[in-house]
Design an enzyme around this catalytic site. Structure first.
Site, PDB file in Angstrom:
ATOM      1  N   ASP A 287      43.061  19.595  32.640  1.00 39.66           N
ATOM      2  CA  ASP A 287      41.912  20.489  32.676  1.00 39.66           C
ATOM      3  C   ASP A 287      41.023  20.377  31.460  1.00 39.66           C
ATOM      4  O   ASP A 287      41.472  20.067  30.380  1.00 39.66           O
ATOM      5  CB  ASP A 287      42.379  21.958  32.690  1.00 39.66           C
ATOM      6  CG  ASP A 287      42.783  22.402  34.049  1.00 39.66           C
ATOM      7  OD1 ASP A 287      42.428  21.727  35.013  1.00 39.66           O
ATOM      8  OD2 ASP A 287      43.465  23.441  34.139  1.00 39.66           O
TER       9      ASP A 287
ATOM     10  N   GLU B  28      32.386  54.718  32.551  1.00 40.79           N
ATOM     11  CA  GLU B  28      32.025  54.226  31.209  1.00 40.79           C
ATOM     12  C   GLU B  28      33.252  53.917  30.346  1.00 40.79           C
ATOM     13  O   GLU B  28      33.139  53.619  29.167  1.00 40.79           O
ATOM     14  CB  GLU B  28      31.115  55.223  30.505  1.00 40.79           C
ATOM     15  CG  GLU B  28      29.631  54.994  30.814  1.00 40.79           C
ATOM     16  CD  GLU B  28      29.250  55.419  32.224  1.00 40.79           C
ATOM     17  OE1 GLU B  28      29.031  56.609  32.438  1.00 40.79           O
ATOM     18  OE2 GLU B  28      29.179  54.561  33.128  1.00 40.79           O
TER      19      GLU B  28
ATOM     20  N   PRO C 198      35.112  44.934  27.397  1.00 45.32           N
ATOM     21  CA  PRO C 198      34.277  44.127  26.492  1.00 45.32           C
ATOM     22  C   PRO C 198      34.718  44.267  25.033  1.00 45.32           C
ATOM     23  O   PRO C 198      34.329  43.462  24.194  1.00 45.32           O
ATOM     24  CB  PRO C 198      32.869  44.716  26.683  1.00 45.32           C
ATOM     25  CG  PRO C 198      32.921  45.497  27.959  1.00 45.32           C
ATOM     26  CD  PRO C 198      34.342  45.977  28.086  1.00 45.32           C
TER      27      PRO C 198
ATOM     28  N   ARG D 288      47.117  29.568  38.475  1.00 43.62           N
ATOM     29  CA  ARG D 288      46.989  28.118  38.644  1.00 43.62           C
ATOM     30  C   ARG D 288      47.790  27.320  37.618  1.00 43.62           C
ATOM     31  O   ARG D 288      48.017  26.134  37.796  1.00 43.62           O
ATOM     32  CB  ARG D 288      45.514  27.707  38.642  1.00 43.62           C
ATOM     33  CG  ARG D 288      44.797  27.953  37.339  1.00 43.62           C
ATOM     34  CD  ARG D 288      43.324  27.663  37.456  1.00 43.62           C
ATOM     35  NE  ARG D 288      43.038  26.261  37.694  1.00 43.62           N
ATOM     36  CZ  ARG D 288      43.210  25.299  36.796  1.00 43.62           C
ATOM     37  NH1 ARG D 288      43.652  25.608  35.587  1.00 43.62           N
ATOM     38  NH2 ARG D 288      42.947  24.049  37.084  1.00 43.62           N
TER      39      ARG D 288
HETATM   40  C1  9WO Z   1      29.245  51.441  31.010  1.00 49.51           C
HETATM   41  C2  9WO Z   1      28.175  52.079  30.423  1.00 49.51           C
HETATM   42  C3  9WO Z   1      27.094  52.761  30.965  1.00 49.51           C
HETATM   43  C4  9WO Z   1      26.143  53.306  30.100  1.00 49.51           C
HETATM   44  C5  9WO Z   1      26.269  53.166  28.733  1.00 49.51           C
HETATM   45  C6  9WO Z   1      27.374  52.463  28.210  1.00 49.51           C
HETATM   46  C7  9WO Z   1      28.299  51.929  29.076  1.00 49.51           C
HETATM   47  N1  9WO Z   1      29.406  51.252  28.827  1.00 49.51           N
HETATM   48  C8  9WO Z   1      29.986  50.966  29.971  1.00 49.51           C
HETATM   49  C9  9WO Z   1      31.211  50.243  30.036  1.00 49.51           C
HETATM   50  O1  9WO Z   1      31.568  49.559  29.095  1.00 49.51           O
HETATM   51  N2  9WO Z   1      31.922  50.374  31.177  1.00 49.51           N
HETATM   52  C10 9WO Z   1      33.160  49.652  31.338  1.00 49.51           C
HETATM   53  C11 9WO Z   1      33.196  49.054  32.715  1.00 49.51           C
HETATM   54  C12 9WO Z   1      34.353  50.530  31.150  1.00 49.51           C
HETATM   55  C13 9WO Z   1      35.619  49.688  31.289  1.00 49.51           C
HETATM   56  C14 9WO Z   1      35.623  48.882  32.593  1.00 49.51           C
HETATM   57  N3  9WO Z   1      34.367  48.239  32.743  1.00 49.51           N
HETATM   58  C15 9WO Z   1      34.198  46.948  32.300  1.00 49.51           C
HETATM   59  C16 9WO Z   1      35.133  46.029  31.915  1.00 49.51           C
HETATM   60  N4  9WO Z   1      33.007  46.395  32.166  1.00 49.51           N
HETATM   61  N5  9WO Z   1      33.140  45.163  31.667  1.00 49.51           N
HETATM   62  C17 9WO Z   1      34.428  44.913  31.525  1.00 49.51           C
HETATM   63  C18 9WO Z   1      34.900  43.693  30.972  1.00 49.51           C
HETATM   64  C19 9WO Z   1      36.236  43.370  31.038  1.00 49.51           C
HETATM   65  C20 9WO Z   1      36.651  42.191  30.464  1.00 49.51           C
HETATM   66  N6  9WO Z   1      35.805  41.362  29.852  1.00 49.51           N
HETATM   67  C21 9WO Z   1      34.498  41.652  29.800  1.00 49.51           C
HETATM   68  C22 9WO Z   1      34.017  42.817  30.358  1.00 49.51           C
END
Ligand code: 9WO
Length: 225
Positions: A158, A105, A78, A143
């Site tokens: 697209d 995390e 994120p 794609r």
């Molecule tokens: C989990 C968590 C739990 C309690 C408090 C804070 C926290 N942060 C996270 C977290 O960000 N976990 C991530 C899970 C760690 C990296 C992999 N994960 C992930 C990637 N979640 N969301 C993505 C992601 C990837 C690409 N675009 C958007 C979201």
């Protein structure tokens, strides 16, 4: 998870046909202790666990060896750069990508700093792991590869390719619940149809995503719509 989800539909066909190749490495197979530990507690305390540096690092080394060390290394998170069609189109021209999916995390910051070239985000939300982010990247890029879609023009037509939302589409029957297909689409006049579609795309974008029009330079043809 990545192999099975990428194995269906357009991506599945492209992999079958050799238009793209997908390999996966599990950090668990690169652990050195008898408990196959990939996670550890965060320095400074707090809830949750982090991925240890060593197993992901060694998995990446193995991936790079398999790819003759070519390929940009991208961590899905994120915190990453927001993905756009333009970014994906540019990435589709590279010979290889190495996508890193985290769990827990997150990963030790030194892996992101030292081992990754870029950090990408598929949106402002948190998943339970990076695999779905990696799958989004794989799907969107495969794609675009030549031969992946039946119709060579479809990727060019697209939604988002032109920085605009897609125009509405209709198929048979001509009437559904009292709503008819727009007359122009039945006219057979391709210039009129093309102009109507452009006007619809501009209108939809203005209504639903005015932010996309803020930075976009409209062509003379688009202005005239
Ligand atoms: C989990 C968590 C739990 C309690 C408090 C804070 C926290 N942060 C996270 C977290 O960000 N976990 C991530 C899970 C760690 C990296 C992999 N994960 C992930 C990637 N979640 N969301 C993505 C992601 C990837 C690409 N675009 C958007 C979201």
């Amino acid at each position: 998870m990545v192999k099975s989800a990428a194995g269906v539909g357009i991506t599945g066909k492209a992999l079958e046909r050799g238009i793209a190749e997908l390999r996966v490495w599990n950090p668990r197979e690169f652990t050195v202790d008898k408990h196959i530990t990939v996670d550890d507690r965060p320095y400074g305390g707090g809830p949750g666990m982090l991925m240890k540096y060593q197993p992901v690092h060694d998995a990446l080394i193995a991936a790079k060896l398999d790819c003759n060390s070519l390929g940009k290394v991208i961590y899905l998170s994120p915190q990453g750069k927001p993905l756009t069609q333009a970014l994906l189109a540019a990435a589709s021209k590279l010979p290889r990508l190495i996508l890193i999916a985290g769990r827990y995390e997150g990963i030790d910051e030194r892996f992101i700093e030292q081992d990754c070239d870029e950090e990408w985000s598929i949106g402002d939300f948190v998943l339970s792991g990076g695999e779905l982010g990696a799958l989004v990247v794989i799907d969107a890029i495969v794609r675009l590869l030549p031969g992946a879609l039946g119709d060579e023009d479809s990727a060019q037509q697209d939604s988002h390719v032109d920085g605009l939302l897609d125009c509405p589409h209709y198929t048979r029957p001509e009437r559904v619940n009292g709503v008819s297909v727009p007359e122009v689409l039945l006219s057979g006049n391709h210039a009129d149809i093309s102009r109507w579609r452009m006007k619809q795309a501009l209108g939809k974008t203005w209504q639903k995503r005015p932010d996309l029009l803020q930075t976009k330079q409209l062509t003379e043809e688009q202005k005239s719509c």
